[in-house]
Design an enzyme around this catalytic site. Structure first.
Site, short mmCIF file in Angstrom:
data_model
loop_
_atom_site.label_atom_id
_atom_site.label_comp_id
_atom_site.label_asym_id
_atom_site.label_seq_id
_atom_site.Cartn_x
_atom_site.Cartn_y
_atom_site.Cartn_z
N LYS A 82 9.91 4.24 20.41
CA LYS A 82 11.48 3.85 20.33
C LYS A 82 12.02 4.71 19.24
O LYS A 82 11.50 4.23 18.19
CB LYS A 82 11.69 2.31 20.64
CG LYS A 82 11.37 1.68 21.91
CD LYS A 82 11.23 0.28 21.92
CE LYS A 82 12.65 -0.30 22.25
NZ LYS A 82 12.34 -1.76 22.30
O1 G3P Z 1 14.60 -4.14 22.37
C1 G3P Z 1 16.14 -4.54 22.73
C2 G3P Z 1 16.21 -5.57 23.21
O2 G3P Z 1 14.96 -6.58 23.00
C3 G3P Z 1 17.28 -6.43 22.56
O3 G3P Z 1 17.46 -7.85 23.15
O4 G3P Z 1 17.65 -10.03 23.28
O5 G3P Z 1 17.75 -8.98 20.83
O6 G3P Z 1 19.62 -8.46 22.43
P1 G3P Z 1 18.01 -8.85 22.49
#
Ligand code: G3P
Length: 225
Positions: free
Chosen positions: A86
Site C-alpha cells: 500500500k
Molecule cells: O486501511 C484503510 C482503512 O483501514 C481505514 O479504516 O476504520 O481507520 O477509517 P478506518
C-alpha cells in the site's frame, strides 16, 4: 467482489479465515499499532495463517518515493510475492507506484478520498486503489457515491486496476458496493460478522433443528439414514 479482513488481530483472523470465503488480510500502520506487537512477527504470523495463496496488504511508511520503493522491496522480500504494497496516493506515491510497476511489484494506491486521486494511482500502475468510505461520509460527502464514481473511471478508461473499498462502519455501505460490482472490500471483523447477524436467520435455523428433533429425536440426517 473480493473480501478482505481489515484487522491484525490474530484470533479474529483465524476465526474469519476458518468460517468465511476470505481472500486475504489488509493492514495499515494504525492497524499494526492497535495490535501492539512487533510488526515483523505479527505480519509473519498473519502470512502463516492465511497461507501463500491469499493476499496480504502491507503499507510502506516513508513519504518520499525513494523510501517507499525501498520499503516496498523489503515488504515483498519479507512476506512473499503474494503481498501487495500500500502506497499513499500523494505525488511522491504516484512516482513510487510508477517505478514499482516497472519492477513488477504490485501496489495499492491507498488513502484515497477523491476520484481523481484514484485516477492518478490507477494510471501510475497501481493494481488496487483504496477509497475510505466511512471517512468520506464523516467529511460530509457520500463515500459510496465516491467509490461508484471511481469504479466508472476505472471501467471507462480501461485501467487494469481494482477498487479495494475500505473504512466501512456498517454492512449497508458494503452491500451497495457489492451490488455495484466493485473489485474488493476490506472490513473489520465486526462488519463481516454483521453480514449474517440477524435474529430472523438464527430463529430459522433453530426452528429447523427443533422440528427435526420433534420428528425423529435425532440431530442429523446421518443418524436416520
Ligand atoms: O486501511 C484503510 C482503512 O483501514 C481505514 O479504516 O476504520 O481507520 O477509517 P478506518
Amino acid at each position: 467482489m473480493e473480501l478482505y479482513i481489515d484487522d491484525a488481530n490474530i484470533e479474529a483472523i483465524k476465526r474469519l479465515i476458518d468460517l468465511y470465503p476470505i481472500d486475504g488480510v489488509t493492514t495499515n500502520p494504525s492497524i499494526l499499532a492497535k495490535a501492539r506487537k512487533d510488526p515483523k512477527e505479527l505480519l509473519s504470523e498473519i502470512r502463516r495463517i492465511i497461507g501463500e495463496d491469499r493476499i496480504l496488504f502491507v503499507q510502506a511508511l516513508p513519504l518520499d518515493a525513494k523510501g517507499m520503493i525501498e520499503d516496498a522491496k523489503k515488504i515483498v522480500e519479507s512476506f512473499g510475492s503474494n503481498t501487495i504494497v500500500k502506497i499513499p496516493s500523494i505525488p511522491e506515491g504516484f512516482k513510487a507506484i510508477k517505478e514499482l510497476k516497472k519492477e513488477g511489484i504490485r501496489t495499492c494506491g491507498t488513502v484515497v478520498y477523491t476520484p481523481l486521486q484514484a485516477y492518478l494511482a490507477a494510471k501510475a500502475g497501481a493494481s488496487y486503489v483504496a477509497p475510505y468510505v466511512n471517512r468520506i461520509d464523516n467529511m460530509g460527502y457520500d463515500g459510496v457515491a465516491v467509490v461508484k464514481k471511481i469504479q466508472n473511471i476505472l471501467e471507462n478508461n480501461g485501467f487494469d486496476c481494482k477498487i479495494l473499498a475500505a473504512s466501512f462502519k456498517n454492512s449497508n455501505q458494503v452491500l451497495e458496493l457489492c451490488e455495484y460490482g466493485v473489485g474488493a472490500a476490506t472490513c473489520s471483523a465486526d462488519v463481516i460478522d454483521s453480514f449474517v447477524n440477524n435474529a430472523a436467520i438464527d430463529k430459522a435455523v433453530d426452528d429447523f433443528v427443533k422440528d427435526f428433533e420433534k420428528l425423529t429425536g435425532k440431530h442429523s440426517m446421518k443418524e436416520v439414514l
